[in-house]
Write a protein that holds these residues in place. Structure first.
Motif: not given
Length: 126
Positions: A10-12, A14-15, A17-18, A21
């Motif tokens: 999940k952390e990977e 999120e990083q 996609f930040s 995005h």
């Protein structure tokens, strides 16, 4: 990404996609069922060197295994086509691995008008 064969925490994600995005050349669409994301398509707008016109490259397309064969992937492809047309693109392109477990995906793409026309080459940089 795990459903595509790319184990990801999940952390990977999120990083990753930040960054995605924030880039206006990228677009991510999701499919939901009762508030749960069951599929996604990620794409980017590209420009040709060799001819006029733009294209959209689908860089990720996945539908949860328990939600497949319900039209979700087809709806995501249609969303990509719409986004591409809104940006003046005249072509959708994608890569799909030459692995036996991708045969169903290849049939899915050809049934939607895609043609297998290229061979990909990759080089890992250190």
């Amino acid at each position: 990404m795990g459903e595509l064969g790319y184990p990801t925490t999940k952390e990977e994600m999120e990083q990753r996609f930040s960054k995605i995005h924030l880039n206006p050349l990228y677009n991510t669409q999701v499919a939901e069922n009762d508030g749960v994301i069951v599929g996604m398509i990620g794409m980017t707008l590209g420009f040709h060197y060799e001819k006029n016109g733009n294209y959209v490259r689908i860089v990720a397309l996945v539908v949860g295994s328990e939600y497949r064969r319900q039209g979700i992937g087809a709806a995501l492809i249609l969303a990509a086509e719409e986004w591409a047309k809104e940006r003046g693109a005249n072509r959708l392109v994608l890569n799909s691995g030459n692995r036996n477990e991708r045969n169903e995906a290849h049939n899915f793409y050809t049934n939607r008008g895609f043609e297998g026309k290229a061979t990909g080459f990759y080089k890992q940089l250190s």
